[in-house]
Design a protein around this motif. Structure first.
Motif, PDB file in Angstrom:
ATOM      1  N   LEU A   1     -10.956 -27.836 -30.597  1.00  0.00           N
ATOM      2  CA  LEU A   1     -11.752 -26.639 -30.859  1.00  0.00           C
ATOM      3  C   LEU A   1     -11.708 -25.677 -29.671  1.00  0.00           C
ATOM      4  CD1 LEU A   1     -13.466 -25.693 -33.269  1.00  0.00           C
ATOM      5  CD2 LEU A   1     -15.472 -26.483 -32.057  1.00  0.00           C
ATOM      6  N   ARG A   2     -10.630 -25.708 -28.878  1.00  0.00           N
ATOM      7  CA  ARG A   2     -10.548 -24.872 -27.685  1.00  0.00           C
ATOM      8  C   ARG A   2      -9.696 -23.618 -27.870  1.00  0.00           C
ATOM      9  NH1 ARG A   2     -14.723 -25.723 -24.334  1.00  0.00           N
ATOM     10  NH2 ARG A   2     -14.974 -27.936 -23.930  1.00  0.00           N
ATOM     11  N   HIS A   3      -8.555 -23.739 -28.505  1.00  0.00           N
ATOM     12  CA  HIS A   3      -7.667 -22.579 -28.668  1.00  0.00           C
ATOM     13  C   HIS A   3      -6.840 -22.757 -29.925  1.00  0.00           C
ATOM     14  CE1 HIS A   3      -4.070 -24.775 -27.087  1.00  0.00           C
ATOM     15  NE2 HIS A   3      -5.000 -25.479 -26.512  1.00  0.00           N
ATOM     16  N   ILE A   4      -6.075 -21.714 -30.287  1.00  0.00           N
ATOM     17  CA  ILE A   4      -5.303 -21.641 -31.535  1.00  0.00           C
ATOM     18  C   ILE A   4      -6.231 -21.897 -32.730  1.00  0.00           C
ATOM     19  CG2 ILE A   4      -3.106 -22.219 -32.629  1.00  0.00           C
ATOM     20  CD1 ILE A   4      -2.261 -23.625 -30.096  1.00  0.00           C
ATOM     21  N   LEU A   5      -7.357 -21.192 -32.735  1.00  0.00           N
ATOM     22  CA  LEU A   5      -8.357 -21.407 -33.781  1.00  0.00           C
ATOM     23  C   LEU A   5      -8.048 -20.609 -35.049  1.00  0.00           C
ATOM     24  CD1 LEU A   5     -11.520 -21.364 -31.521  1.00  0.00           C
ATOM     25  CD2 LEU A   5     -10.356 -23.350 -32.463  1.00  0.00           C
ATOM     26  N   THR A   6      -7.160 -19.625 -34.957  1.00  0.00           N
ATOM     27  CA  THR A   6      -6.865 -18.805 -36.129  1.00  0.00           C
ATOM     28  C   THR A   6      -6.147 -19.596 -37.212  1.00  0.00           C
ATOM     29  OG1 THR A   6      -4.868 -18.048 -35.008  1.00  0.00           O
ATOM     30  CG2 THR A   6      -6.776 -16.620 -34.888  1.00  0.00           C
ATOM     31  N   SER A   7      -5.398 -20.624 -36.815  1.00  0.00           N
ATOM     32  CA  SER A   7      -4.654 -21.414 -37.804  1.00  0.00           C
ATOM     33  C   SER A   7      -5.500 -22.529 -38.412  1.00  0.00           C
ATOM     34  CB  SER A   7      -3.408 -22.011 -37.155  1.00  0.00           C
ATOM     35  OG  SER A   7      -3.777 -22.861 -36.092  1.00  0.00           O
ATOM     36  N   LYS A   8      -6.730 -22.689 -37.947  1.00  0.00           N
ATOM     37  CA  LYS A   8      -7.601 -23.735 -38.478  1.00  0.00           C
ATOM     38  C   LYS A   8      -8.605 -23.121 -39.441  1.00  0.00           C
ATOM     39  CE  LYS A   8      -6.893 -26.200 -34.246  1.00  0.00           C
ATOM     40  NZ  LYS A   8      -7.224 -26.146 -32.851  1.00  0.00           N
ATOM     41  N   SER A   9      -8.912 -23.847 -40.497  1.00  0.00           N
ATOM     42  CA  SER A   9      -9.848 -23.326 -41.491  1.00  0.00           C
ATOM     43  C   SER A   9     -11.272 -23.338 -40.934  1.00  0.00           C
ATOM     44  CB  SER A   9      -9.791 -24.168 -42.760  1.00  0.00           C
ATOM     45  OG  SER A   9     -10.336 -25.448 -42.513  1.00  0.00           O
ATOM     46  N   SER A  10     -12.113 -22.480 -41.492  1.00  0.00           N
ATOM     47  CA  SER A  10     -13.492 -22.408 -41.015  1.00  0.00           C
ATOM     48  C   SER A  10     -14.235 -23.711 -41.296  1.00  0.00           C
ATOM     49  CB  SER A  10     -14.219 -21.225 -41.651  1.00  0.00           C
ATOM     50  OG  SER A  10     -14.168 -21.334 -43.058  1.00  0.00           O
ATOM     51  N   GLY A  11     -13.887 -24.363 -42.397  1.00  0.00           N
ATOM     52  CA  GLY A  11     -14.510 -25.655 -42.717  1.00  0.00           C
ATOM     53  C   GLY A  11     -14.141 -26.718 -41.705  1.00  0.00           C
ATOM     54  N   ASN A  12     -12.878 -26.715 -41.312  1.00  0.00           N
ATOM     55  CA  ASN A  12     -12.408 -27.673 -40.308  1.00  0.00           C
ATOM     56  C   ASN A  12     -13.117 -27.433 -38.979  1.00  0.00           C
ATOM     57  OD1 ASN A  12     -10.905 -29.616 -39.008  1.00  0.00           O
ATOM     58  ND2 ASN A  12      -9.126 -28.307 -38.735  1.00  0.00           N
ATOM     59  N   LYS A  13     -13.238 -26.166 -38.584  1.00  0.00           N
ATOM     60  CA  LYS A  13     -13.905 -25.822 -37.327  1.00  0.00           C
ATOM     61  C   LYS A  13     -15.382 -26.202 -37.366  1.00  0.00           C
ATOM     62  CE  LYS A  13     -12.045 -21.638 -37.427  1.00  0.00           C
ATOM     63  NZ  LYS A  13     -11.604 -20.271 -37.099  1.00  0.00           N
ATOM     64  N   ARG A  14     -16.011 -26.064 -38.511  1.00  0.00           N
ATOM     65  CA  ARG A  14     -17.421 -26.423 -38.667  1.00  0.00           C
ATOM     66  C   ARG A  14     -17.615 -27.930 -38.454  1.00  0.00           C
ATOM     67  NH1 ARG A  14     -18.228 -25.297 -43.935  1.00  0.00           N
ATOM     68  NH2 ARG A  14     -17.664 -23.163 -43.465  1.00  0.00           N
ATOM     69  N   VAL A  15     -16.692 -28.719 -38.993  1.00  0.00           N
ATOM     70  CA  VAL A  15     -16.763 -30.180 -38.828  1.00  0.00           C
ATOM     71  C   VAL A  15     -16.556 -30.563 -37.368  1.00  0.00           C
ATOM     72  CG1 VAL A  15     -15.585 -32.334 -39.408  1.00  0.00           C
ATOM     73  CG2 VAL A  15     -16.078 -30.686 -41.192  1.00  0.00           C
ATOM     74  N   LEU A  16     -15.645 -29.868 -36.695  1.00  0.00           N
ATOM     75  CA  LEU A  16     -15.347 -30.181 -35.301  1.00  0.00           C
ATOM     76  C   LEU A  16     -16.503 -29.852 -34.359  1.00  0.00           C
ATOM     77  CD1 LEU A  16     -11.660 -28.922 -35.091  1.00  0.00           C
ATOM     78  CD2 LEU A  16     -12.438 -31.285 -35.115  1.00  0.00           C
ATOM     79  N   ARG A  17     -17.427 -28.977 -34.788  1.00  0.00           N
ATOM     80  CA  ARG A  17     -18.572 -28.613 -33.949  1.00  0.00           C
ATOM     81  C   ARG A  17     -19.540 -29.775 -33.763  1.00  0.00           C
ATOM     82  NH1 ARG A  17     -20.646 -23.915 -37.127  1.00  0.00           N
ATOM     83  NH2 ARG A  17     -18.701 -22.774 -37.268  1.00  0.00           N
ATOM     84  N   LYS A  18     -19.611 -30.648 -34.755  1.00  0.00           N
ATOM     85  CA  LYS A  18     -20.582 -31.744 -34.712  1.00  0.00           C
ATOM     86  C   LYS A  18     -20.180 -32.798 -33.692  1.00  0.00           C
ATOM     87  CE  LYS A  18     -21.909 -31.199 -39.526  1.00  0.00           C
ATOM     88  NZ  LYS A  18     -22.026 -31.847 -40.833  1.00  0.00           N
ATOM     89  N   ALA A  19     -21.166 -33.488 -33.184  1.00  0.00           N
ATOM     90  CA  ALA A  19     -20.918 -34.559 -32.217  1.00  0.00           C
ATOM     91  C   ALA A  19     -20.365 -35.785 -32.936  1.00  0.00           C
ATOM     92  CB  ALA A  19     -22.200 -34.922 -31.498  1.00  0.00           C
ATOM     93  N   ALA A  20     -19.662 -36.613 -32.189  1.00  0.00           N
ATOM     94  CA  ALA A  20     -19.137 -37.866 -32.733  1.00  0.00           C
ATOM     95  C   ALA A  20     -19.565 -38.993 -31.802  1.00  0.00           C
ATOM     96  CB  ALA A  20     -17.617 -37.795 -32.833  1.00  0.00           C
TER      97      ALA A  20
END
Length: 65
Positions: free
Chosen positions: A29-48
């Motif tokens: 979730l640091r760079h090249i975010l334009t090629s990732k879907s907004s749903g994917n980015k939303r999932v990556l925001r959560k802690a694991a």
């Protein structure tokens, strides 16, 4: 016995919860975010949480937390 030094890199990346689990941030979730879907980015925001054998290694790096 001398005190054990905390690994500072690990201390910045991981937090230990009240129940003893190790919380971490997801990667990608640091760079090249334009090629990732907004749903994917939303999932990556959560802690694991760290699993199994990796958790034992990280707990060794964080002796007093």
């Amino acid at each position: 016995m001398p005190k054990i030094k905390t690994n500072r890199g690990a201390a910045k990346r991981f937090r230990i919860t009240a129940t003893g689990k190790i919380k971490r941030k997801k990667a990608f979730l640091r760079h090249i975010l334009t090629s990732k879907s907004s749903g994917n980015k939303r999932v990556l925001r959560k802690a694991a949480y760290v699993e199994g054998a990796n958790a034992r290694q990280i707990k060794r790096l964080l002796p007093y937390s």
